[in-house]
Design a protein around this motif. Structure first.
Motif, PDB file in Angstrom:
ATOM      1  N   GLY A   1      10.868   2.145  17.828  1.00 19.16           N
ATOM      2  CA  GLY A   1      11.473   3.364  17.298  1.00 19.16           C
ATOM      3  C   GLY A   1      10.495   4.489  17.089  1.00 19.16           C
ATOM      4  N   GLY A   2       9.238   4.291  17.512  1.00 18.18           N
ATOM      5  CA  GLY A   2       8.241   5.349  17.369  1.00 18.18           C
ATOM      6  C   GLY A   2       7.221   5.005  16.320  1.00 18.18           C
ATOM      7  N   ALA A   3       5.953   5.355  16.578  1.00 15.32           N
ATOM      8  CA  ALA A   3       4.878   4.991  15.673  1.00 15.32           C
ATOM      9  C   ALA A   3       4.664   6.018  14.563  1.00 15.32           C
ATOM     10  N   LYS A   4       5.037   7.278  14.806  1.00 10.25           N
ATOM     11  CA  LYS A   4       4.685   8.331  13.854  1.00 10.25           C
ATOM     12  C   LYS A   4       5.881   9.180  13.488  1.00 10.25           C
ATOM     13  N   ASN A   5       5.772   9.786  12.305  1.00 12.03           N
ATOM     14  CA  ASN A   5       6.671  10.873  11.936  1.00 12.03           C
ATOM     15  C   ASN A   5       6.077  12.166  12.502  1.00 12.03           C
ATOM     16  N   LYS A   6       6.496  13.285  12.017  1.00 11.76           N
ATOM     17  CA  LYS A   6       6.032  14.557  12.580  1.00 11.76           C
ATOM     18  C   LYS A   6       4.817  15.122  11.857  1.00 11.76           C
ATOM     19  N   GLY A   7       4.276  14.354  10.879  1.00 11.37           N
ATOM     20  CA  GLY A   7       3.138  14.851  10.126  1.00 11.37           C
ATOM     21  C   GLY A   7       1.823  14.535  10.789  1.00 11.37           C
ATOM     22  N   GLU A   8       0.759  14.372   9.954  1.00  7.54           N
ATOM     23  CA  GLU A   8      -0.569  14.085  10.472  1.00  7.54           C
ATOM     24  C   GLU A   8      -0.622  12.681  11.049  1.00  7.54           C
ATOM     25  N   TRP A   9      -1.798  12.309  11.601  1.00 11.76           N
ATOM     26  CA  TRP A   9      -1.900  11.045  12.341  1.00 11.76           C
ATOM     27  C   TRP A   9      -1.605   9.830  11.471  1.00 11.76           C
ATOM     28  N   TRP A  10      -1.863   9.927  10.171  1.00 12.39           N
ATOM     29  CA  TRP A  10      -1.635   8.769   9.304  1.00 12.39           C
ATOM     30  C   TRP A  10      -0.172   8.679   8.839  1.00 12.39           C
ATOM     31  N   ASP A  11       0.636   9.636   9.251  1.00 17.99           N
ATOM     32  CA  ASP A  11       2.032   9.676   8.800  1.00 17.99           C
ATOM     33  C   ASP A  11       2.869   8.752   9.685  1.00 17.99           C
ATOM     34  N   TRP A  12       2.743   7.447   9.422  1.00 20.45           N
ATOM     35  CA  TRP A  12       3.442   6.452  10.229  1.00 20.45           C
ATOM     36  C   TRP A  12       4.951   6.523  10.027  1.00 20.45           C
ATOM     37  N   SER A  13       5.665   6.169  11.071  1.00 18.44           N
ATOM     38  CA  SER A  13       7.110   6.009  10.952  1.00 18.44           C
ATOM     39  C   SER A  13       7.409   4.749  10.137  1.00 18.44           C
ATOM     40  N   GLU A  14       8.645   4.637   9.686  1.00 21.77           N
ATOM     41  CA  GLU A  14       9.023   3.485   8.878  1.00 21.77           C
ATOM     42  C   GLU A  14       8.914   2.183   9.673  1.00 21.77           C
ATOM     43  N   SER A  15       9.270   2.220  10.949  1.00 25.12           N
ATOM     44  CA  SER A  15       9.174   1.002  11.757  1.00 25.12           C
ATOM     45  C   SER A  15       7.718   0.593  11.958  1.00 25.12           C
ATOM     46  N   LYS A  16       6.812   1.570  12.100  1.00 24.93           N
ATOM     47  CA  LYS A  16       5.387   1.261  12.236  1.00 24.93           C
ATOM     48  C   LYS A  16       4.846   0.654  10.949  1.00 24.93           C
TER      49      LYS A  16
ATOM     50  N   TRP B   1       0.833  -1.195   0.000  1.00 25.17           N
ATOM     51  CA  TRP B   1       0.000   0.000   0.000  1.00 25.17           C
ATOM     52  C   TRP B   1       0.872   1.252   0.000  1.00 25.17           C
ATOM     53  N   HIS B   2       0.289   2.414   0.179  1.00 28.02           N
ATOM     54  CA  HIS B   2       0.939   3.671  -0.181  1.00 28.02           C
ATOM     55  C   HIS B   2       2.196   3.991   0.614  1.00 28.02           C
ATOM     56  N   HIS B   3       2.418   3.314   1.740  1.00 24.95           N
ATOM     57  CA  HIS B   3       3.643   3.572   2.492  1.00 24.95           C
ATOM     58  C   HIS B   3       4.810   2.799   1.871  1.00 24.95           C
ATOM     59  N   ASP B   4       5.881   3.500   1.560  1.00 22.15           N
ATOM     60  CA  ASP B   4       7.085   2.846   1.040  1.00 22.15           C
ATOM     61  C   ASP B   4       8.052   2.559   2.179  1.00 22.15           C
ATOM     62  N   LEU B   5       8.890   1.566   1.968  1.00 21.48           N
ATOM     63  CA  LEU B   5       9.917   1.215   2.946  1.00 21.48           C
ATOM     64  C   LEU B   5      11.283   1.234   2.278  1.00 21.48           C
ATOM     65  N   SER B   6      12.268   1.722   2.996  1.00 25.60           N
ATOM     66  CA  SER B   6      13.633   1.676   2.485  1.00 25.60           C
ATOM     67  C   SER B   6      14.176   0.261   2.632  1.00 25.60           C
ATOM     68  N   ASP B   7      15.231  -0.026   1.902  1.00 23.00           N
ATOM     69  CA  ASP B   7      15.839  -1.359   1.949  1.00 23.00           C
ATOM     70  C   ASP B   7      16.247  -1.715   3.377  1.00 23.00           C
TER      71      ASP B   7
ATOM     72  N   ALA C   1       6.546  -0.996   8.749  1.00 27.41           N
ATOM     73  CA  ALA C   1       7.140  -2.324   8.600  1.00 27.41           C
ATOM     74  C   ALA C   1       6.445  -3.343   9.494  1.00 27.41           C
ATOM     75  N   VAL C   2       6.187  -2.987  10.750  1.00 33.76           N
ATOM     76  CA  VAL C   2       5.611  -3.974  11.662  1.00 33.76           C
ATOM     77  C   VAL C   2       4.141  -4.237  11.316  1.00 33.76           C
ATOM     78  N   GLU C   3       3.418  -3.229  10.828  1.00 34.32           N
ATOM     79  CA  GLU C   3       2.045  -3.464  10.409  1.00 34.32           C
ATOM     80  C   GLU C   3       1.992  -4.336   9.158  1.00 34.32           C
ATOM     81  N   ARG C   4       2.960  -4.153   8.279  1.00 31.80           N
ATOM     82  CA  ARG C   4       3.026  -5.016   7.101  1.00 31.80           C
ATOM     83  C   ARG C   4       3.316  -6.452   7.525  1.00 31.80           C
ATOM     84  N   ALA C   5       4.216  -6.621   8.468  1.00 33.23           N
ATOM     85  CA  ALA C   5       4.535  -7.957   8.967  1.00 33.23           C
ATOM     86  C   ALA C   5       3.327  -8.589   9.663  1.00 33.23           C
TER      87      ALA C   5
END
Length: 389
Positions: free
Chosen positions: A144-159, A116-122, A161-165
């Motif tokens: 490592g934190g659930a969110k970046n500094k944006g709106e509520w849907w702006d998940w951190s990369e670790s969030k 889905w629309h969230h990309d992950l780095s290698d 990744a773990v939701e994808r898993a």
């Protein structure tokens, strides 16, 4: 749709209603020995939701059936000793751990579709798995934190990744802690007997259709599909082999299926007078609720306040096998406030008073106040009934 063989039974509307009440754990003696875990296994899915006014919905489900189970005991029953996991069923739901194999079809579908629309780095996905293996169970904050500094849907990369898993089935949610998901590796959290994706899609669907039919007692194709959010054509493909039998129901304009066990004996007994969560599986399907109970209800929490008819979290009143009205609860200190009450009949005043008083006691309140009612005199009569109880 699948062509139907002759119906195995012809049910009256009242028979279908009583069957639904019994199979949803209301009619007859409650399984107190099985407790909260028994309720979960009986229903097959308990929906989670963030809203908490009286209590959270997953607490309200066993309360409605068993009475004043301690709220801490409810969470412990769900989340300790590996009895349950959270996954996408009707929505985000607590599911009995033995149902893990049945959702292999959904895990495979998630793995095969584009991300889905969230990309992950290698390496981000692999890093989360590595951290959980070394340190888990962990929340997204721990990772490592659930969110970046944006709106509520702006998940951190670790969030992300773990939701994808989680969707893929490599990770499982083993509990909610302060409403945060707690993640662990599925290989650690799911017992070996259930930790497999051996069932093909057809067998997964057959089992879920059979379980939905057992939990509903009787339902249309749409009812059965909605229970675990299957597609109609998926139900069609397996229902003939599910063990469910075709029936007709007085007043229903669509074909129906029933669990033979639900037809074997006449539903008898009483049930608790109680307020129901809008996310309770007895009523979470609006069309089914209207068909069975003649009661139109929808959650208005996401409706703009000026457009609400019954209130933010209006809870239907179940009494005498019927839905007789609604109360929109709130808490102010040790007072349970019914912000808005609507009743279909004056005969519902005493049951509503009883339901409000029991709910107040359960959540640690020692007073009930009626703030507003939708008919003249109702607030006064209800207040008097509460005082007299």
């Amino acid at each position: 749709m699948t062509s139907l063989p002759p119906p195995a039974a012809r049910l009256s509307a009242d028979e279908a209603r009583r069957i639904a009440l019994r199979t949803q754990g209301f009619m007859g003696a409650p399984d107190r020995r099985g407790g909260v875990r028994g309720v979960l296994r009986h229903l097959g899915a308990v929906q989670l939701d963030t809203i908490s006014v009286l209590a959270r919905s997953h607490e309200l489900i066993p309360y409605a059936r068993l009475g004043a189970v301690g709220r801490k005991a409810v969470d412990e029953a769900y989340w300790t000793d590996g009895h349950a996991f959270e996954y996408w069923s009707h929505a985000a739901c607590i599911l009995p751990v033995e149902e893990w194999p049945h959702f292999a079809f959904r895990r495979r579908a998630y793995r095969s579709r584009p991300h889905w629309h969230h990309d992950l780095s290698d390496g981000a996905y692999e890093q989360v798995i590595k951290q959980l293996r070394a340190e888990g169970p962990l929340t997204a904050t721990d990772l490592g934190g659930a969110k970046n500094k944006g709106e509520w849907w702006d998940w951190s990369e670790s969030k992300v990744a773990v939701e994808r898993a989680l969707m893929y089935g490599e990770v499982v949610c083993t509990e909610r802690r302060g409403w945060k998901r707690v993640y662990d590796l599925a290989e650690r959290a799911i017992p070996d007997a259930f930790l497999h994706d051996e069932l093909d899609d057809t067998e997964c669907l057959r089992r879920l259709v059979a379980l939905a039919g057992r939990s509903l007692g009787v339902g249309t194709r749409a009812d059965i599909a909605d229970y675990h959010r299957l597609k109609g054509e998926q139900v069609d493909a397996v229902i003939a082999d599910s063990g469910l039998v075709p029936v007709t129901v007085e007043g229903w304009d669509k074909a129906a299926w029933a669990d033979p066990e639900a037809l074997a004996t006449e539903p008898r007994g009483r049930h608790r007078t109680t307020l129901l969560s809008p996310f309770d599986s007895l009523i979470w399907d609006r069309a089914r609720t209207e068909r069975i109970f003649g009661f139109s209800h929808r959650l208005e929490a996401y409706t703009p306040k000026p457009k609400r008819v019954y209130g933010y979290f209006a809870m239907p009143l179940l009494a005498g096998g019927r839905l007789l009205g609604r109360a929109d609860p709130a808490r102010e200190g040790r007072t349970l406030v019914a912000k808005q009450v609507s009743l279909d009949t004056p005969k519902a005043i005493a049951p509503m008073a009883q339901a409000l008083l029991e709910a107040a006691l359960w959540v640690g309140c020692d007073a009930v106040r009626i703030e507003r009612a939708d008919t003249p005199g109702l607030a006064r009569e209800l207040t008097a009934a509460i005082a007299a109880a």
